[in-house]
Design a protein around this motif. Sequence first.
Motif, PDB file in Angstrom:
ATOM      1  N   ALA A 187      85.072  14.999  -9.669  1.00  0.00           N
ATOM      2  CA  ALA A 187      85.695  15.037 -10.995  1.00  0.00           C
ATOM      3  C   ALA A 187      86.153  13.640 -11.416  1.00  0.00           C
ATOM      4  CB  ALA A 187      86.866  16.013 -11.002  1.00  0.00           C
ATOM      5  N   PHE A 188      86.743  12.902 -10.481  1.00  0.00           N
ATOM      6  CA  PHE A 188      87.166  11.533 -10.754  1.00  0.00           C
ATOM      7  C   PHE A 188      85.965  10.675 -11.141  1.00  0.00           C
ATOM      8  CE2 PHE A 188      87.452   7.196  -9.143  1.00  0.00           C
ATOM      9  CZ  PHE A 188      88.507   6.704  -9.904  1.00  0.00           C
ATOM     10  N   ALA A 189      84.899  10.746 -10.346  1.00  0.00           N
ATOM     11  CA  ALA A 189      83.702   9.942 -10.609  1.00  0.00           C
ATOM     12  C   ALA A 189      83.115  10.270 -11.985  1.00  0.00           C
ATOM     13  CB  ALA A 189      82.665  10.168  -9.509  1.00  0.00           C
ATOM     14  N   ALA A 190      83.036  11.544 -12.313  1.00  0.00           N
ATOM     15  CA  ALA A 190      82.490  11.956 -13.605  1.00  0.00           C
ATOM     16  C   ALA A 190      83.354  11.427 -14.755  1.00  0.00           C
ATOM     17  CB  ALA A 190      82.380  13.480 -13.676  1.00  0.00           C
ATOM     18  N   ALA A 191      84.675  11.531 -14.598  1.00  0.00           N
ATOM     19  CA  ALA A 191      85.580  11.067 -15.651  1.00  0.00           C
ATOM     20  C   ALA A 191      85.486   9.556 -15.860  1.00  0.00           C
ATOM     21  CB  ALA A 191      87.017  11.458 -15.313  1.00  0.00           C
ATOM     22  N   GLU A 192      85.184   8.828 -14.796  1.00  0.00           N
ATOM     23  CA  GLU A 192      85.077   7.368 -14.859  1.00  0.00           C
ATOM     24  C   GLU A 192      83.655   6.886 -15.149  1.00  0.00           C
ATOM     25  OE1 GLU A 192      87.612   5.091 -14.630  1.00  0.00           O
ATOM     26  OE2 GLU A 192      88.965   6.820 -14.669  1.00  0.00           O
ATOM     27  N   GLY A 193      82.702   7.825 -15.210  1.00  0.00           N
ATOM     28  CA  GLY A 193      81.307   7.445 -15.436  1.00  0.00           C
ATOM     29  C   GLY A 193      80.692   6.711 -14.257  1.00  0.00           C
ATOM     30  N   LEU A 194      81.111   7.078 -13.047  1.00  0.00           N
ATOM     31  CA  LEU A 194      80.623   6.425 -11.838  1.00  0.00           C
ATOM     32  C   LEU A 194      79.664   7.323 -11.076  1.00  0.00           C
ATOM     33  CD1 LEU A 194      84.059   5.103 -10.520  1.00  0.00           C
ATOM     34  CD2 LEU A 194      82.260   3.748 -11.611  1.00  0.00           C
TER      35      LEU A 194
ATOM     36  N   PRO B  67      73.832   0.509  -8.440  1.00  0.00           N
ATOM     37  CA  PRO B  67      74.366   0.307  -9.787  1.00  0.00           C
ATOM     38  C   PRO B  67      75.537  -0.675  -9.726  1.00  0.00           C
ATOM     39  CG  PRO B  67      74.202   2.656  -9.280  1.00  0.00           C
ATOM     40  CD  PRO B  67      73.922   1.907  -8.011  1.00  0.00           C
ATOM     41  N   ARG B  68      75.725  -1.443 -10.778  1.00  0.00           N
ATOM     42  CA  ARG B  68      76.823  -2.415 -10.807  1.00  0.00           C
ATOM     43  C   ARG B  68      78.173  -1.723 -10.605  1.00  0.00           C
ATOM     44  NH1 ARG B  68      77.648  -7.577 -11.870  1.00  0.00           N
ATOM     45  NH2 ARG B  68      79.518  -8.245 -12.961  1.00  0.00           N
ATOM     46  N   ARG B  69      78.349  -0.576 -11.217  1.00  0.00           N
ATOM     47  CA  ARG B  69      79.566   0.230 -11.060  1.00  0.00           C
ATOM     48  C   ARG B  69      79.167   1.553 -10.418  1.00  0.00           C
ATOM     49  NH1 ARG B  69      82.459   2.186 -15.086  1.00  0.00           N
ATOM     50  NH2 ARG B  69      84.366   2.003 -13.904  1.00  0.00           N
ATOM     51  N   CYS B  70      79.696   1.831  -9.267  1.00  0.00           N
ATOM     52  CA  CYS B  70      79.402   3.091  -8.593  1.00  0.00           C
ATOM     53  C   CYS B  70      80.522   3.411  -7.615  1.00  0.00           C
ATOM     54  CB  CYS B  70      78.049   3.051  -7.882  1.00  0.00           C
ATOM     55  SG  CYS B  70      77.935   1.861  -6.531  1.00  0.00           S
ATOM     56  N   LEU B  71      80.515   4.620  -7.130  1.00  0.00           N
ATOM     57  CA  LEU B  71      81.465   5.068  -6.123  1.00  0.00           C
ATOM     58  C   LEU B  71      80.682   5.218  -4.823  1.00  0.00           C
ATOM     59  CD1 LEU B  71      84.127   7.777  -6.568  1.00  0.00           C
ATOM     60  CD2 LEU B  71      82.734   7.706  -4.515  1.00  0.00           C
ATOM     61  N   LEU B  72      81.071   4.463  -3.797  1.00  0.00           N
ATOM     62  CA  LEU B  72      80.393   4.530  -2.503  1.00  0.00           C
ATOM     63  C   LEU B  72      81.112   5.531  -1.615  1.00  0.00           C
ATOM     64  CD1 LEU B  72      79.778   0.737  -1.826  1.00  0.00           C
ATOM     65  CD2 LEU B  72      78.124   2.426  -2.625  1.00  0.00           C
ATOM     66  N   LEU B  73      80.350   6.460  -1.077  1.00  0.00           N
ATOM     67  CA  LEU B  73      80.888   7.499  -0.203  1.00  0.00           C
ATOM     68  C   LEU B  73      80.186   7.372   1.146  1.00  0.00           C
ATOM     69  CD1 LEU B  73      82.685   9.992   0.154  1.00  0.00           C
ATOM     70  CD2 LEU B  73      80.809  11.363  -0.791  1.00  0.00           C
ATOM     71  N   PHE B  74      80.934   6.943   2.171  1.00  0.00           N
ATOM     72  CA  PHE B  74      80.353   6.691   3.484  1.00  0.00           C
ATOM     73  C   PHE B  74      80.534   7.898   4.402  1.00  0.00           C
ATOM     74  CE2 PHE B  74      80.974   2.533   1.756  1.00  0.00           C
ATOM     75  CZ  PHE B  74      79.928   1.786   2.255  1.00  0.00           C
ATOM     76  N   GLY B  75      79.490   8.189   5.165  1.00  0.00           N
ATOM     77  CA  GLY B  75      79.560   9.257   6.144  1.00  0.00           C
ATOM     78  C   GLY B  75      80.398   8.845   7.341  1.00  0.00           C
ATOM     79  N   GLN B  76      81.027   9.811   7.958  1.00  0.00           N
ATOM     80  CA  GLN B  76      81.835   9.576   9.158  1.00  0.00           C
ATOM     81  C   GLN B  76      80.910   9.319  10.340  1.00  0.00           C
ATOM     82  OE1 GLN B  76      84.531  12.769   9.970  1.00  0.00           O
ATOM     83  NE2 GLN B  76      85.009  12.026  12.008  1.00  0.00           N
ATOM     84  N   GLU B  77      81.303   8.406  11.192  1.00  0.00           N
ATOM     85  CA  GLU B  77      80.527   8.136  12.403  1.00  0.00           C
ATOM     86  C   GLU B  77      80.380   9.427  13.193  1.00  0.00           C
ATOM     87  OE1 GLU B  77      78.318   5.661  14.753  1.00  0.00           O
ATOM     88  OE2 GLU B  77      79.459   4.945  13.042  1.00  0.00           O
ATOM     89  N   GLY B  78      79.179   9.793  13.518  1.00  0.00           N
ATOM     90  CA  GLY B  78      78.925  11.048  14.251  1.00  0.00           C
ATOM     91  C   GLY B  78      78.441  12.134  13.313  1.00  0.00           C
TER      92      GLY B  78
END
Length: 82
Positions: A15-22, A42-53
Motif C-alpha cells: 500500500a505504501f509503495a502504491a501510494a508513493e508510485g514506487l 528504475p530510478r525510484r523503486c522500493l527494494l525488498l530483499f529476501g532473508q538469508e536462507g
Amino acid sequence: MMNVRHHETIADLAAFAAAEGLPIVGIDNLPGSRPLERHALPRRCLLLFGQEGPGLSAAARTACDALYSIAQYGLPSDSPTS
C-alpha cells in the motif's frame, strides 16, 4: 538517497509503495529471478530483499513488480574447503 522504513505486513508495504508510485523490486536468488547485473533498476523503486536462507515469502514475491537475483561466486559458506 536511500530511506529505510519498516512495515508490519506485506500488505502495508504494498500500500505504501502504491501510494508513493514506487515499483517493488524483489532481490532474491529464486527460480525465475532475472540477473540484476543484466538489468537497470528504475530510478525510484522500493527494494525488498529476501532473508538469508528462506528468502522472500510467497506473499512478498506476489507483491513484487520484478524479481532479480544477485550473482554469487565461490563456495557456499557451509561447504568444506579441504
